[in-house]
Scaffold this motif. Structure first.
Motif, PDB file in Angstrom:
ATOM      1  N   TYR A 159       0.450  -1.193  -0.242  1.00  0.00           N
ATOM      2  CA  TYR A 159       0.116   0.015  -0.502  1.00  0.00           C
ATOM      3  C   TYR A 159       1.361   1.029   0.056  1.00  0.00           C
ATOM      4  CZ  TYR A 159      -3.809  -3.388   1.197  1.00  0.00           C
ATOM      5  OH  TYR A 159      -4.039  -3.955   0.996  1.00  0.00           O
ATOM      6  N   TYR A 160       0.902   2.064  -1.183  1.00  0.00           N
ATOM      7  CA  TYR A 160       2.247   2.646  -1.201  1.00  0.00           C
ATOM      8  C   TYR A 160       1.434   4.100  -2.181  1.00  0.00           C
ATOM      9  CZ  TYR A 160       3.208   0.048  -5.082  1.00  0.00           C
ATOM     10  OH  TYR A 160       4.348  -0.882  -5.902  1.00  0.00           O
ATOM     11  N   TYR A 164      -5.493  10.507  -1.998  1.00  0.00           N
ATOM     12  CA  TYR A 164      -5.724  11.980  -1.815  1.00  0.00           C
ATOM     13  C   TYR A 164      -3.966  12.789  -2.313  1.00  0.00           C
ATOM     14  CZ  TYR A 164      -9.238  11.528   1.170  1.00  0.00           C
ATOM     15  OH  TYR A 164     -11.394  11.048   1.398  1.00  0.00           O
ATOM     16  N   ASP A 165      -2.897  11.820  -2.374  1.00  0.00           N
ATOM     17  CA  ASP A 165      -2.461  12.026  -3.213  1.00  0.00           C
ATOM     18  C   ASP A 165      -2.215  12.087  -4.771  1.00  0.00           C
ATOM     19  OD1 ASP A 165      -0.177  12.653  -1.042  1.00  0.00           O
ATOM     20  OD2 ASP A 165       1.306  11.069  -1.489  1.00  0.00           O
ATOM     21  N   LEU A 166      -3.042  11.116  -5.133  1.00  0.00           N
ATOM     22  CA  LEU A 166      -3.047  11.083  -6.512  1.00  0.00           C
ATOM     23  C   LEU A 166      -4.062  11.767  -7.447  1.00  0.00           C
ATOM     24  CD1 LEU A 166      -3.389   7.275  -6.489  1.00  0.00           C
ATOM     25  CD2 LEU A 166      -1.583   8.132  -7.501  1.00  0.00           C
ATOM     26  N   LEU A 167      -5.247  12.533  -6.868  1.00  0.00           N
ATOM     27  CA  LEU A 167      -6.418  13.618  -6.688  1.00  0.00           C
ATOM     28  C   LEU A 167      -5.655  15.057  -6.159  1.00  0.00           C
ATOM     29  CD1 LEU A 167      -9.337  11.792  -5.444  1.00  0.00           C
ATOM     30  CD2 LEU A 167      -8.307  11.791  -7.756  1.00  0.00           C
ATOM     31  N   GLY A 168      -4.607  15.067  -5.784  1.00  0.00           N
ATOM     32  CA  GLY A 168      -3.730  16.238  -5.792  1.00  0.00           C
ATOM     33  C   GLY A 168      -3.430  17.080  -6.375  1.00  0.00           C
ATOM     34  N   HIS A 176       4.729   6.747  -0.855  1.00  0.00           N
ATOM     35  CA  HIS A 176       4.181   7.302   0.007  1.00  0.00           C
ATOM     36  C   HIS A 176       3.451   6.472   1.429  1.00  0.00           C
ATOM     37  CE1 HIS A 176       0.560  10.475   1.634  1.00  0.00           C
ATOM     38  NE2 HIS A 176       1.556   9.629   3.071  1.00  0.00           N
ATOM     39  N   LEU A 177       4.528   5.344   1.843  1.00  0.00           N
ATOM     40  CA  LEU A 177       3.156   4.429   2.591  1.00  0.00           C
ATOM     41  C   LEU A 177       1.986   4.542   3.463  1.00  0.00           C
ATOM     42  CD1 LEU A 177       6.299   1.770   3.392  1.00  0.00           C
ATOM     43  CD2 LEU A 177       4.617   1.406   1.573  1.00  0.00           C
ATOM     44  N   ALA A 178       0.958   3.875   3.279  1.00  0.00           N
ATOM     45  CA  ALA A 178       0.013   3.920   4.290  1.00  0.00           C
ATOM     46  C   ALA A 178       0.598   3.699   5.039  1.00  0.00           C
ATOM     47  CB  ALA A 178      -0.769   2.670   3.944  1.00  0.00           C
ATOM     48  N   SER A 179       0.614   4.975   6.061  1.00  0.00           N
ATOM     49  CA  SER A 179       1.539   4.823   7.554  1.00  0.00           C
ATOM     50  C   SER A 179       0.556   5.289   8.860  1.00  0.00           C
ATOM     51  CB  SER A 179       2.943   5.662   7.812  1.00  0.00           C
ATOM     52  OG  SER A 179       3.819   5.019   6.743  1.00  0.00           O
ATOM     53  N   THR A 180       0.684   4.702   9.633  1.00  0.00           N
ATOM     54  CA  THR A 180       0.453   5.851  10.971  1.00  0.00           C
ATOM     55  C   THR A 180       1.012   6.132  11.380  1.00  0.00           C
ATOM     56  OG1 THR A 180       0.776   3.208  12.553  1.00  0.00           O
ATOM     57  CG2 THR A 180      -1.373   3.208  11.888  1.00  0.00           C
ATOM     58  N   THR A 181       0.602   7.001  12.527  1.00  0.00           N
ATOM     59  CA  THR A 181       1.539   8.603  13.249  1.00  0.00           C
ATOM     60  C   THR A 181       2.422   7.847  13.880  1.00  0.00           C
ATOM     61  OG1 THR A 181      -1.400   9.208  13.775  1.00  0.00           O
ATOM     62  CG2 THR A 181       0.677  10.022  15.605  1.00  0.00           C
ATOM     63  N   LEU A 182       2.864   7.165  14.528  1.00  0.00           N
ATOM     64  CA  LEU A 182       4.142   6.767  14.778  1.00  0.00           C
ATOM     65  C   LEU A 182       5.627   7.088  13.569  1.00  0.00           C
ATOM     66  CD1 LEU A 182       5.455   6.749  17.729  1.00  0.00           C
ATOM     67  CD2 LEU A 182       5.468   3.708  17.786  1.00  0.00           C
TER      68      LEU A 182
ATOM     69  N   GLN B 129      -8.673   9.422   7.063  1.00  0.00           N
ATOM     70  CA  GLN B 129      -7.358  10.695   7.206  1.00  0.00           C
ATOM     71  C   GLN B 129      -7.422  10.201   5.655  1.00  0.00           C
ATOM     72  OE1 GLN B 129      -6.653  12.605   9.853  1.00  0.00           O
ATOM     73  NE2 GLN B 129      -8.369  12.004  10.681  1.00  0.00           N
ATOM     74  N   ASP B 130      -6.688   9.444   5.114  1.00  0.00           N
ATOM     75  CA  ASP B 130      -6.421   8.772   3.993  1.00  0.00           C
ATOM     76  C   ASP B 130      -6.944   7.575   3.139  1.00  0.00           C
ATOM     77  OD1 ASP B 130      -5.039   9.426   2.047  1.00  0.00           O
ATOM     78  OD2 ASP B 130      -3.275   9.766   3.063  1.00  0.00           O
ATOM     79  N   ILE B 131      -6.808   6.995   1.977  1.00  0.00           N
ATOM     80  CA  ILE B 131      -7.182   6.054   1.728  1.00  0.00           C
ATOM     81  C   ILE B 131      -5.613   5.553   0.481  1.00  0.00           C
ATOM     82  CG2 ILE B 131      -8.273   5.556  -0.277  1.00  0.00           C
ATOM     83  CD1 ILE B 131     -10.496   7.586   0.890  1.00  0.00           C
ATOM     84  N   PHE B 132      -5.607   4.418   0.568  1.00  0.00           N
ATOM     85  CA  PHE B 132      -4.005   4.060  -0.052  1.00  0.00           C
ATOM     86  C   PHE B 132      -4.737   3.159  -1.362  1.00  0.00           C
ATOM     87  CE2 PHE B 132      -2.503   5.973   3.319  1.00  0.00           C
ATOM     88  CZ  PHE B 132      -1.200   6.853   2.671  1.00  0.00           C
ATOM     89  N   LEU B 133      -4.509   2.458  -1.796  1.00  0.00           N
ATOM     90  CA  LEU B 133      -4.587   1.556  -2.647  1.00  0.00           C
ATOM     91  C   LEU B 133      -3.200   0.346  -3.021  1.00  0.00           C
ATOM     92  CD1 LEU B 133      -6.634   3.255  -5.899  1.00  0.00           C
ATOM     93  CD2 LEU B 133      -7.188   1.989  -4.524  1.00  0.00           C
ATOM     94  N   ASP B 134      -3.472  -0.875  -2.486  1.00  0.00           N
ATOM     95  CA  ASP B 134      -2.131  -1.795  -3.467  1.00  0.00           C
ATOM     96  C   ASP B 134      -1.926  -1.443  -4.280  1.00  0.00           C
ATOM     97  OD1 ASP B 134      -4.224  -3.010  -4.252  1.00  0.00           O
ATOM     98  OD2 ASP B 134      -3.598  -5.057  -3.160  1.00  0.00           O
ATOM     99  N   CYS B 135      -1.045  -2.018  -4.539  1.00  0.00           N
ATOM    100  CA  CYS B 135      -0.006  -2.669  -6.395  1.00  0.00           C
ATOM    101  C   CYS B 135      -0.351  -2.837  -6.970  1.00  0.00           C
ATOM    102  CB  CYS B 135       1.548  -3.025  -5.757  1.00  0.00           C
ATOM    103  SG  CYS B 135       0.884  -4.431  -4.982  1.00  0.00           S
ATOM    104  N   ASP B 136      -1.726  -3.511  -7.018  1.00  0.00           N
ATOM    105  CA  ASP B 136      -2.713  -4.549  -7.844  1.00  0.00           C
ATOM    106  C   ASP B 136      -4.212  -3.684  -8.257  1.00  0.00           C
ATOM    107  OD1 ASP B 136      -0.919  -6.568  -8.459  1.00  0.00           O
ATOM    108  OD2 ASP B 136      -1.459  -7.653  -6.804  1.00  0.00           O
ATOM    109  N   HIS B 137      -3.981  -2.118  -7.029  1.00  0.00           N
ATOM    110  CA  HIS B 137      -4.926  -1.583  -7.160  1.00  0.00           C
ATOM    111  C   HIS B 137      -6.333  -2.516  -7.570  1.00  0.00           C
ATOM    112  CE1 HIS B 137      -4.147   2.775  -8.841  1.00  0.00           C
ATOM    113  NE2 HIS B 137      -2.807   2.171  -8.170  1.00  0.00           N
ATOM    114  N   ASP B 138      -6.191  -3.731  -6.525  1.00  0.00           N
ATOM    115  CA  ASP B 138      -7.618  -4.016  -6.755  1.00  0.00           C
ATOM    116  C   ASP B 138      -8.058  -4.470  -4.396  1.00  0.00           C
ATOM    117  OD1 ASP B 138      -5.895  -6.393  -5.399  1.00  0.00           O
ATOM    118  OD2 ASP B 138      -6.653  -7.615  -6.326  1.00  0.00           O
ATOM    119  N   SER B 139      -7.618  -3.517  -4.218  1.00  0.00           N
ATOM    120  CA  SER B 139      -7.231  -3.642  -2.344  1.00  0.00           C
ATOM    121  C   SER B 139      -6.851  -1.939  -1.917  1.00  0.00           C
ATOM    122  CB  SER B 139      -6.453  -4.353  -1.501  1.00  0.00           C
ATOM    123  OG  SER B 139      -6.515  -4.387  -0.807  1.00  0.00           O
TER     124      SER B 139
END
Lengths: 292, 292
Positions: A159-160, A164-168, A176-182, B129-139
């Motif tokens: 998940y990278y 919202y990045d893609l739409l920005g 930009h990995l799906a990262s939690t706060t820490l 807060q954010d939405i992520f797609l995986d490498c295959d764009h199916d998750s």
């Protein structure tokens, strides 16, 4: 062996699973002799099927999962230390049985119509610590520790891509990995360090000042710990405690960055200690030494 | 409006989504007038569709998702602060579009063949807060902050059944949430506190000793911070730094327990600060004050 024919876990675990594990080892042996020796030295990958109690409990458990019309359920692999969602696939009854027995995250590949143990080619296994079912018993978490990056692209997780990045308006951030706060905070601190290292013109920042001045950083770590302690001794309110702990955590994480230590390494230390009830023993030991 | 008819995001976002959001508010208004006022006061739930740039980017993004034969993809809701996987459902194109626009985790209910915003009945929304797609764009990951418990059972997350617990000889632990390292440690510390409070005969432990002695606990927090700092000043190895940080984190978390503060609250403070680049400003401000 199609999932539909899995009537009895006993035959599955004592027959098909062992056969599959054995044939996997054989397959690897033929194809990657160097890698296989590493795998075989990993004791956790010895088939544990023999030592598992073959009871009706297991059969009941596998039957309790609400497999969909194709005999599948969603299986999510999560990093036990960081909480990062590593990847998501599907499991059938056999894949879950293999994961329970081998403690390697195993899925059912819908495209190849076959079982697939993550890492069987790349050796980047996910060593499973625990497995959870959701309230409806139709979704599974493989909670485990990944060996190396999980994604086939080489990324730490699959998940990278931030929507919202893609739409920005700006160019999407790479990886930009799906990262939690820490871990977002850790990434921000790393970014400041990179700016210093690459002599890029970034904004002046408190983090950069700390990264460049060990004496200042260390005095801040001590000061924040002391302020956290004072919230208890002076009976300050909870909000103050949370705020001081946030300060301490931030400054300590800057120190980790200077020493090139990741939070994940710290959490691994903690996991190993407290899973053996070791942290208490160790702390106690240390205290005795201090007092002696 | 069936998902299959979603040819153009423009009409979707400006028509169907707004209509849906409006009708949801109307529905709530009829059924839970008390709750709706709370919802309306939550500014983040104002439909943001109007302010979204209606560009081909969005259409392209929705089309880039590899929807399955039923027009669905797996959607996983994750707590942005703790990393806990809250629940897993499925999204269709419309559900993802509504989530992007409303920033409330929205799914497609396969049993009811309808969109479903988590919290529309319970008001326990997941604020995305954010939405992520995986490498295959199916998750998909909905990375967000839950309001209250996520599970319909009242549990914090839907994943509270450990397979190895269920297979073990002992009675399965009630509400054994799928917890990552930090939160397993927090749960262990809580358990020690419960043993003290309930005067249960548990083993003597270092954690209990700390929980009962504020002076000792505070001196340990200071001492561990100092030892962490020394690993930098004395140029000790990385292993030592990770170990000292683990000690500091453990003792600081015992202090949090005494003050009844959760790590999640601390991380929320950090998220709010650094998402506004605030932590650096705040620390800087504090430093100036200290120096003045």
């Amino acid at each position: 062996m199609p999932a539909a024919s899995l009537v009895c876990f006993h035959s599955l675990i004592s027959g098909a699973v062992e056969h599959r594990l054995t044939s996997r080892v054989k397959h690897w042996n033929q194809n990657c002799s160097l890698k296989i020796s590493a795998s075989l030295s990993d004791q956790s990958f010895q088939p544990v099927a023999k030592s598992l109690p073959i009871t009706s409990k297991i059969e009941t458990l596998l039957d309790s999962v609400k497999w969909d019309s194709k005999g599948l359920a969603v299986a999510i692999a999560q990093n036990v230390d960081t909480g990062a969602i590593l990847m998501q696939g599907f499991a059938n009854k056999e894949a879950l049985a293999v994961t329970i027995a081998s403690r390697k995250a195993t899925f059912y590949s819908r495209s190849r119509s076959t079982l697939w143990t993550k890492g069987e080619t790349s050796m980047n296994f996910i060593n499973v610590q625990d497995i959870f079912l959701d309230c409806d018993h139709d979704s599974i978490i493989y909670l485990g520790k990944p060996v190396g990056p999980t994604c086939h692209t080489g990324a730490e997780t699959c998940y990278y891509s931030s929507v919202y990045d893609l739409l920005g308006d700006q160019e999407p951030i790479q990886d930009h990995l799906a990262s939690t706060t820490l871990y977002s905070l850790e990434a921000t601190i790393s970014q400041r360090k990179d700016e210093i290292d690459s002599l890029k013109n970034g904004k002046p920042s408190w983090t950069k000042k700390l990264l460049l001045d060990n004496e200042l950083l260390c005095s801040k770590v001590r000061e924040e710990a002391s302020e956290l302690a004072e919230t208890l001794l002076q009976n300050e309110d909870k909000t103050r405690t949370a705020s001081e702990m946030a300060d301490l955590l931030f400054h300590a994480m800057v120190l980790l960055k200077v020493k090139d230590v990741k939070m994940e390494e710290v959490l691994e230390v903690l996991r190993k200690r407290f899973s053996q009830s070791g942290i208490e023993e160790k702390s106690s030991r240390k205290r005795s030494t201090n007092q002696s």
